[in-house]
Scaffold this active site. Structure first.
Site, PDB file in Angstrom:
ATOM      1  N   TYR A 109      29.456  24.249  56.967  1.00 32.78           N
ATOM      2  CA  TYR A 109      28.855  23.305  56.013  1.00 32.78           C
ATOM      3  C   TYR A 109      27.486  22.853  56.526  1.00 32.78           C
ATOM      4  O   TYR A 109      26.489  22.885  55.795  1.00 32.78           O
ATOM      5  CB  TYR A 109      29.794  22.105  55.834  1.00 32.78           C
ATOM      6  N   SER A 128      22.267  17.200  53.131  1.00 29.68           N
ATOM      7  CA  SER A 128      23.256  16.262  53.671  1.00 29.68           C
ATOM      8  C   SER A 128      22.748  15.789  55.028  1.00 29.68           C
ATOM      9  O   SER A 128      21.905  16.450  55.650  1.00 29.68           O
ATOM     10  CB  SER A 128      24.585  16.998  53.847  1.00 29.68           C
TER      11      SER A 128
HETATM   12  P1  NAD Z   1      31.867  16.411  43.996  1.00 30.22           P
HETATM   13  O1  NAD Z   1      32.945  17.340  44.414  1.00 30.22           O
HETATM   14  O2  NAD Z   1      32.253  15.064  43.490  1.00 30.22           O
HETATM   15  O3  NAD Z   1      30.967  17.095  42.907  1.00 30.22           O
HETATM   16  C1  NAD Z   1      30.528  18.412  43.035  1.00 30.22           C
HETATM   17  C2  NAD Z   1      30.419  19.054  41.674  1.00 30.22           C
HETATM   18  O4  NAD Z   1      29.872  20.339  41.854  1.00 30.22           O
HETATM   19  C3  NAD Z   1      31.777  19.243  41.009  1.00 30.22           C
HETATM   20  O5  NAD Z   1      31.724  18.810  39.667  1.00 30.22           O
HETATM   21  C4  NAD Z   1      32.031  20.723  41.074  1.00 30.22           C
HETATM   22  O6  NAD Z   1      32.775  21.241  39.979  1.00 30.22           O
HETATM   23  C5  NAD Z   1      30.620  21.267  41.087  1.00 30.22           C
HETATM   24  N1  NAD Z   1      30.536  22.575  41.705  1.00 30.22           N
HETATM   25  C6  NAD Z   1      31.069  22.969  42.871  1.00 30.22           C
HETATM   26  N2  NAD Z   1      30.792  24.251  43.083  1.00 30.22           N
HETATM   27  C7  NAD Z   1      30.076  24.681  42.032  1.00 30.22           C
HETATM   28  C8  NAD Z   1      29.527  25.924  41.681  1.00 30.22           C
HETATM   29  N3  NAD Z   1      29.684  26.991  42.445  1.00 30.22           N
HETATM   30  N4  NAD Z   1      28.838  26.018  40.532  1.00 30.22           N
HETATM   31  C9  NAD Z   1      28.694  24.935  39.723  1.00 30.22           C
HETATM   32  N5  NAD Z   1      29.219  23.743  40.008  1.00 30.22           N
HETATM   33  C10 NAD Z   1      29.912  23.610  41.147  1.00 30.22           C
HETATM   34  O7  NAD Z   1      30.922  16.297  45.255  1.00 30.22           O
HETATM   35  P2  NAD Z   1      29.668  15.363  45.596  1.00 30.22           P
HETATM   36  O8  NAD Z   1      30.023  14.562  46.765  1.00 30.22           O
HETATM   37  O9  NAD Z   1      29.144  14.718  44.396  1.00 30.22           O
HETATM   38  O10 NAD Z   1      28.679  16.481  46.097  1.00 30.22           O
HETATM   39  C11 NAD Z   1      27.448  16.783  45.503  1.00 30.22           C
HETATM   40  C12 NAD Z   1      26.528  17.336  46.570  1.00 30.22           C
HETATM   41  O11 NAD Z   1      26.304  16.335  47.547  1.00 30.22           O
HETATM   42  C13 NAD Z   1      27.070  18.540  47.310  1.00 30.22           C
HETATM   43  O12 NAD Z   1      26.040  19.457  47.527  1.00 30.22           O
HETATM   44  C14 NAD Z   1      27.521  17.947  48.627  1.00 30.22           C
HETATM   45  O13 NAD Z   1      27.520  18.886  49.652  1.00 30.22           O
HETATM   46  C15 NAD Z   1      26.472  16.882  48.830  1.00 30.22           C
HETATM   47  N6  NAD Z   1      26.839  15.807  49.734  1.00 30.22           N
HETATM   48  C16 NAD Z   1      27.923  15.016  49.504  1.00 30.22           C
HETATM   49  C17 NAD Z   1      28.252  14.023  50.423  1.00 30.22           C
HETATM   50  C18 NAD Z   1      29.414  13.125  50.221  1.00 30.22           C
HETATM   51  O14 NAD Z   1      29.765  12.403  51.163  1.00 30.22           O
HETATM   52  N7  NAD Z   1      30.054  13.104  49.088  1.00 30.22           N
HETATM   53  C19 NAD Z   1      27.457  13.831  51.548  1.00 30.22           C
HETATM   54  C20 NAD Z   1      26.365  14.646  51.737  1.00 30.22           C
HETATM   55  C21 NAD Z   1      26.066  15.622  50.827  1.00 30.22           C
END
Ligand code: NAD
Length: 589
Positions: free
Chosen positions: A472, A459
């Site tokens: 985080y 991130s």
């Molecule tokens: P999201 O919540 O839409 O999707 C995350 C998915 O991961 C969900 O389907 C959830 O069920 C699954 N998940 C969570 N914990 C889990 C576990 N222990 N085992 C298996 N599956 C699990 O979130 P997103 O925004 O798509 O996030 C994806 C990645 O991107 C994450 O690592 C997040 O930290 C990172 N990220 C997101 C953003 C943002 O702004 N959305 C920014 C930077 C980084």
């Protein structure tokens, strides 16, 4: 003479042509379309022993020892006996013997591909070739033009490409020296070759290569001497393919640069491109993948759809058929990434702790282009569950080509509001989940020895401190550093590692992220407010997915996605003090 055990069940015949006698083996039903497999250097037809029987379920498969190789006789004298013209005579004699009334599908590896380019581009074979699958062996004519273009109109990039391929071609110069190659192959090199193949190419040992290797290699030196210099100096200007061509390029080929095929579309009107993380000897190391691609290509050409075999996405030539595993594939960035790979024709394993969501992703992946897709329900922080998953994937689906460790959870709140349990949860998923993925699937990739790629979703918070996200950000900074260390460790094995660093992306994470130190009602309010803000920002996860595929293709190390992530990345490098000042601001919640 007995049939070697490696091609058991094959029917053999001898075909006489141009003063030599070729040993031809056939498998499968002669009523089916004929696929002719042409081996390379230093090899005999047994290089196809893992591919041929699998193809024989659907096709009439024909293999022959090239003149001077295996159990075919050698021309006398050797000099001048291996010209492309004579090799074309041999091919036509074999094709006429095994499939007199129907054109054949040619598949060539290494020198088998070099000579098959001749078959597919000269006038006299027109109508005898239905399709050509080429792997690791360019047309000498195309290569001649490729070199000339770079010599005549050099740019820094072109000179780099020329030098790169020049360095990979050291063995071609060596083979032009008289006598020495023959002595080496009949002596120490011939003895050590099987072990060298195992060590440097991860070719499994066993019945391959056959005992004819030293003679094959000594005779085959004339393939180079009789053709390379002459053709590169005077490449044919009419070397256009008269049949559809499928080009399979292993990305880790020590002898051929991928760039050699950059201008191939101008020679081949109907070209299908495929790539795979692998070294040179793919008939030995990736037989299943080759069988799938040959089957699909031949079947589509037979059905009159020579261009209808690839998926439509813009990375179809890069990821088609590859095995991709994405964690957190049930939502947001993970789901969009699974879909982007599916659109490119990859086989997708969608992993999520939410079974229903993973199943939906797998189902949709199949609809949009994945030839196969599976859902797996696993909590990535659970070490044993991840071990079981890795075992299952390896035995049932194969070794993963691209691993995307993406599952993650959000946690907001000051350091003193964050409890040890909160820390544990976020580190377990965001860091340990990535560690387990890299450890288990990364090891399988390394052991296969054919390269691959690991993407870890970090991130912008990995390099942008904030008083609102200590846990985080710490987890993501760890993922970033882990990715960098692993990249250094795996570089020599051809395995790339990328850390993806998105900024604010409009996904579900805003409604599931926890807020430490506040009651449930306040947490709901903050989740809603964050979701609204992210909604207003409205950066789609599909763009992150696109950045992930691009990063794999380019082998990037750290990829900030979204303008704010890129800005913060620059600030972290050039004006870190300003970034620290921003870190002290109250979050807009
Ligand atoms: P999201 O919540 O839409 O999707 C995350 C998915 O991961 C969900 O389907 C959830 O069920 C699954 N998940 C969570 N914990 C889990 C576990 N222990 N085992 C298996 N599956 C699990 O979130 P997103 O925004 O798509 O996030 C994806 C990645 O991107 C994450 O690592 C997040 O930290 C990172 N990220 C997101 C953003 C943002 O702004 N959305 C920014 C930077 C980084």
């Amino acid at each position: 003479m007995t049939v070697p055990v490696t091609l058991q069940g094959a029917r053999e015949r001898r075909v006489r042509t141009g003063g030599v006698e070729l040993c031809v083996a056939e498998l499968g039903d002669p009523g089916q379309p004929t696929v002719v497999l042409v081996h390379g250097y230093p090899d005999s037809k047994e290089v196809w022993s893992e591919v041929a029987p699998r193809l024989a379920d659907r096709f009439h498969v024909v293999l022959y020892d090239v003149r001077g190789h295996g159990r075919s006789t050698a021309p006398k004298p050797l000099r001048g006996g291996f010209t492309l013209e004579k090799l074309t005579d041999d091919f036509l004699a074999v094709a006429d013997a095994v499939s007199p009334d129907r054109p054949v599908h040619v598949v060539g590896h290494d020198w088998g591909s070099v000579q098959s380019w001749e078959f597919a581009t000269v006038k006299r074979t027109e109508g005898r070739i239905a399709s050509f699958t080429s792997m690791s062996g360019p047309s000498l004519d195309h290569l001649g033009h490729w070199i000339n273009k770079r010599l005549k109109r050099p740019t820094p990039r072109r000179v780099g490409q020329l030098l790169g391929q020049g360095a990979k071609s050291w063995y071609v110069y060596a083979l032009h020296t008289p006598v020495l190659p023959e002595l080496a192959w009949r002596g120490p090199l011939g003895k050590r070759w099987p072990r060298m193949l195992e060590r440097f190419e991860q070719v499994p040992g066993g019945t391959y290569p056959t005992s004819s290797l030293p003679t094959d290699a000594a005779h085959g030196a004339w393939l180079y001497r009789d053709n390379v210099r002459a053709r590169l100096r005077h490449p044919r200007t009419d070397a256009y393919a008269h049949a559809p061509v499928q080009l399979i390029t292993p990305l880790g080929d020590a002898f051929l640069s991928e760039r050699l095929y950059d201008e191939l579309e101008s020679w081949v009107p109907q070209l299908t491109r495929r790539t795979l993380p692998a070294k040179h000897w793919i008939p030995r190391t990736r037989p299943d993948q080759l069988v799938d691609w040959i089957t699909e290509f031949v079947t589509s050409v037979e059905g009159g759809r020579p261009d209808g075999v690839t998926a439509s996405g813009k990375y179809a030539d890069r990821f088609g058929g590859q095995l991709i595993l994405v964690t957190g594939a049930g939502s947001g960035i993970g789901r969009a990434t699974a879909y982007a790979f599916a659109e490119a024709g990859a086989r997708v394993v969608a992993v999520d702790r939410d079974a229903e969501a993973a199943a939906r992703t797998a189902q949709m992946s199949r609809l949009i282009g994945a030839p196969e897709a599976w859902a797996e329900t696993v909590d990535v922080s659970d070490e044993q569950a991840m071990e079981k998953l890795a075992e299952k994937v390896a035995t049932e689906y194969g070794v993963v080509d691209v691993l995307v460790n993406n599952a993650g959870i959000g946690l907001s709140g000051s350091f003193f509001d964050t409890t040890p349990e909160d820390w544990k949860k976020v580190l377990d998923v965001n860091l340990w989940g990535v560690i387990h993925g890299c450890r288990l699937f990364g090891r399988q990739m390394a052991e296969r020895g054919q390269g691959g790629h690991i993407v870890n979703t970090a991130s912008a918070a990995a390099y942008q401190p904030s008083k609102a996200l200590p846990a985080y950000s710490t987890s993501k900074a760890a993922v970033l550093m882990l990715s960098e260390c692993l990249r250094a460790e795996l570089a020599d094995q051809g395995i790339g590692v990328t850390a993806i660093c998105p900024g604010f992306v409009n996904t579900n994470i805003t409604s599931t992220a926890r807020f430490a130190g506040v009651d449930a009602e306040e947490e709901k309010r903050r989740q809603k407010k964050t979701a609204r803000l992210y909604g207003l920002r409205n950066y789609p996860p599909e763009k992150v997915a696109d950045a992930i595929l691009r990063a794999v293709v380019r082998g990037d190390a750290v990829v900030p996605v979204t303008p704010e992530a890129r800005g913060a990345y620059l600030m972290s490098r050039f004006t870190p003090k300003a970034l620290r000042r921003i870190a002290r601001l109250e979050p807009p919640l």
